[in-house]
Design a protein around this motif. Sequence first.
Motif, PDB file in Angstrom:
ATOM      1  N   GLY A 276       1.631 -31.430 -13.019  1.00 61.83           N
ATOM      2  CA  GLY A 276       2.992 -31.599 -13.495  1.00 61.83           C
ATOM      3  C   GLY A 276       3.370 -30.526 -14.495  1.00 61.83           C
ATOM      4  N   ALA A 277       2.362 -29.947 -15.146  1.00 64.42           N
ATOM      5  CA  ALA A 277       2.637 -28.895 -16.128  1.00 64.42           C
ATOM      6  C   ALA A 277       3.327 -27.699 -15.491  1.00 64.42           C
ATOM      7  CB  ALA A 277       1.338 -28.459 -16.798  1.00 64.42           C
ATOM      8  N   ALA A 278       2.988 -27.395 -14.242  1.00 63.71           N
ATOM      9  CA  ALA A 278       3.637 -26.277 -13.555  1.00 63.71           C
ATOM     10  C   ALA A 278       5.116 -26.563 -13.355  1.00 63.71           C
ATOM     11  CB  ALA A 278       2.958 -26.020 -12.217  1.00 63.71           C
ATOM     12  N   ARG A 279       5.455 -27.816 -13.044  1.00 62.64           N
ATOM     13  CA  ARG A 279       6.865 -28.161 -12.841  1.00 62.64           C
ATOM     14  C   ARG A 279       7.638 -28.087 -14.151  1.00 62.64           C
ATOM     15  NH1 ARG A 279       4.399 -27.765  -9.399  1.00 62.64           N
ATOM     16  NH2 ARG A 279       5.378 -25.750  -9.630  1.00 62.64           N
ATOM     17  N   VAL A 280       7.002 -28.519 -15.237  1.00 63.71           N
ATOM     18  CA  VAL A 280       7.652 -28.421 -16.539  1.00 63.71           C
ATOM     19  C   VAL A 280       7.909 -26.958 -16.882  1.00 63.71           C
ATOM     20  CG1 VAL A 280       7.341 -28.827 -19.015  1.00 63.71           C
ATOM     21  CG2 VAL A 280       6.686 -30.594 -17.369  1.00 63.71           C
ATOM     22  N   ALA A 281       6.978 -26.079 -16.515  1.00 63.61           N
ATOM     23  CA  ALA A 281       7.099 -24.664 -16.859  1.00 63.61           C
ATOM     24  C   ALA A 281       8.174 -23.958 -16.049  1.00 63.61           C
ATOM     25  CB  ALA A 281       5.747 -23.957 -16.655  1.00 63.61           C
ATOM     26  N   VAL A 282       8.237 -24.206 -14.728  1.00 60.08           N
ATOM     27  CA  VAL A 282       9.124 -23.387 -13.887  1.00 60.08           C
ATOM     28  C   VAL A 282      10.064 -24.212 -13.021  1.00 60.08           C
ATOM     29  CG1 VAL A 282       7.455 -21.498 -13.822  1.00 60.08           C
ATOM     30  CG2 VAL A 282       7.438 -23.210 -11.993  1.00 60.08           C
ATOM     31  N   GLY A 283      10.021 -25.539 -13.086  1.00 58.01           N
ATOM     32  CA  GLY A 283      10.908 -26.345 -12.272  1.00 58.01           C
ATOM     33  C   GLY A 283      10.467 -26.427 -10.821  1.00 58.01           C
ATOM     34  N   PRO A 284      11.275 -27.106  -9.974  1.00 56.57           N
ATOM     35  CA  PRO A 284      10.856 -27.371  -8.591  1.00 56.57           C
ATOM     36  C   PRO A 284      11.117 -26.236  -7.616  1.00 56.57           C
ATOM     37  CG  PRO A 284      12.963 -28.400  -9.000  1.00 56.57           C
ATOM     38  CD  PRO A 284      12.543 -27.776 -10.304  1.00 56.57           C
ATOM     39  N   ASP A 285      11.800 -25.168  -8.034  1.00 55.72           N
ATOM     40  CA  ASP A 285      12.241 -24.145  -7.089  1.00 55.72           C
ATOM     41  C   ASP A 285      11.328 -22.930  -7.037  1.00 55.72           C
ATOM     42  OD1 ASP A 285      14.251 -23.623  -5.167  1.00 55.72           O
ATOM     43  OD2 ASP A 285      15.131 -22.106  -6.469  1.00 55.72           O
ATOM     44  N   LEU A 286      10.507 -22.737  -8.054  1.00 56.77           N
ATOM     45  CA  LEU A 286       9.620 -21.581  -8.130  1.00 56.77           C
ATOM     46  C   LEU A 286       8.195 -21.994  -7.810  1.00 56.77           C
ATOM     47  CD1 LEU A 286      10.920 -19.886 -11.393  1.00 56.77           C
ATOM     48  CD2 LEU A 286      10.815 -18.777  -9.182  1.00 56.77           C
ATOM     49  N   ALA A 287       7.480 -21.124  -7.112  1.00 56.28           N
ATOM     50  CA  ALA A 287       6.068 -21.357  -6.818  1.00 56.28           C
ATOM     51  C   ALA A 287       5.225 -20.510  -7.766  1.00 56.28           C
ATOM     52  CB  ALA A 287       5.757 -20.990  -5.366  1.00 56.28           C
ATOM     53  N   PRO A 288       4.655 -21.089  -8.819  1.00 51.96           N
ATOM     54  CA  PRO A 288       3.827 -20.298  -9.718  1.00 51.96           C
ATOM     55  C   PRO A 288       2.482 -19.970  -9.087  1.00 51.96           C
ATOM     56  CG  PRO A 288       3.881 -22.583 -10.435  1.00 51.96           C
ATOM     57  CD  PRO A 288       4.812 -22.482  -9.273  1.00 51.96           C
ATOM     58  N   PHE A 289       1.991 -18.771  -9.391  1.00 58.33           N
ATOM     59  CA  PHE A 289       0.701 -18.364  -8.838  1.00 58.33           C
ATOM     60  C   PHE A 289      -0.115 -17.656  -9.911  1.00 58.33           C
ATOM     61  CE2 PHE A 289       3.215 -14.549  -8.276  1.00 58.33           C
ATOM     62  CZ  PHE A 289       2.323 -13.500  -8.453  1.00 58.33           C
ATOM     63  N   PHE A 290      -1.423 -17.631  -9.687  1.00 58.35           N
ATOM     64  CA  PHE A 290      -2.375 -17.025 -10.614  1.00 58.35           C
ATOM     65  C   PHE A 290      -3.219 -16.017  -9.857  1.00 58.35           C
ATOM     66  CE2 PHE A 290      -1.376 -21.208 -12.145  1.00 58.35           C
ATOM     67  CZ  PHE A 290      -1.399 -21.138 -13.526  1.00 58.35           C
TER      68      PHE A 290
END
Length: 463
Positions: free
Chosen positions: A344-358
């Motif tokens: 859920g931390a990823a959604r808090v950081a960038v919302g539902p529209d962005l796909a964060p990657f590492f």
Amino acid sequence: MEPPMTDRTPATFAAPDSAAIPLHIIDADATDTIPQSARAWAQASGFTGAAGAILLVPGADGAIAMALVGQGSAATRRRTRFVTATAARKLPAGTYAIASGLDGQALEDAALGWLLESYSFDRYTKPKPDAAQLVAPDGIDAPRIEAIAAGEALTRDLINTPTSDMSPADLEDAARSLARRHDARINVITGDDLLSSNFPMIHAVGRASATPPRLIDMSWGDTGPHLTLVGKGVCFDTGGLNIKPGSSMGLMKKDMGGAATVLGLARMIMALDLPLRLRVLIPAVENSISGNAFRPQDILTSRKGLTVEINNTDAEGRLVLADALALACEAETDLVISMATLTGAARVAVGPDLAPFFTDDDASAAALTAGAAQVADPVWRLPFHDPYEDMIEPGIADLDNAPSGGFAGSITAALFLRRFTDKPYIHFDIYGWNPQPKPARPKGGVGMGARAILAALPDLLKL
């Protein structure tokens, strides 16, 4: 009996038709591009080229002579992807052909957007009425766009299907059907065989379910660079003994969104016959509650030999991925990509529209960023921040599956997964769900990052 998800017919382009109704795409900043014969009608109708606006222009016989589709202003298009896609749903049934207003990448985006907008999940409802169809515009790679749309439709179908029909066994069936379609090889390890095959954390997470856990292993291709995709296949997540509240459990059928996304991407790759070797690994489990469920404070020994203290049974996705990633790195591979609805931390950081990657590799990050921009599939790089490594080291074991404190949850989860890899590695922490309907993306399950990866593969793997 319902056909497997991989056998459902996705939207495709209509056959060329000389009688197709012309579509003119109109920029709100350049309404002088409206065909001369339609200008008076457009002015009388108040058509301004606003994003998503539709105007049917009658001919002398009263039939539709052409249709105008508004694409808004340049500022609008920066805020809205696939801005003209809603035409596929708004126009009356019939066959249409884009006659003016778009070229190059914008034309490809509009064509793909039309197919994505035409998607409908009707497994449990009456089929929708016949929709408007689009003739493939001249100058685009129609088979490629259809393959991409089909892969996205598969991902959406898998996520949208409730766990009553998308258990670990059903997910295996979907993978087997996909393998048959593309002559891929597949092997599945199920239940207690996971223990004898040294996948202890996949077994621990899934053993409380009435449907046994399993590891799905699919391979395709014999030559070229080797790509391994690993997808989180938690078909439902109660949270385990650290049970989720009802408000958090409502969308947990989508917790196999990583598996759905890698299967959709695999379908794209195989349908396009890309010159590579592909392996897809999916740990498929249901995180349930029973007398044999794994517990908080348990210490599990992973396939790699690293021990993991369980401080929250609701942080299970990283456990099943860890065993699959260890397996991925035991074999020859040029790149490992994991995709998971992980934090859920990823959604808090960038919302539902962005796909964060590492990733630790700047060139890979640049390739993904460029590919994402090209195909309107937005991604955002987050860091493998080494100073946070001590947050996942509990002292009593090698690793902690749920560090306390609440800080940097997506990063610490990614660092946890990186401990199980020793090959070039990219991790996506996706949401897999569109909470509000948008052009080309109805409310519900959605692919994130797959099209960006596909666009970046030539650079990622030197194809």
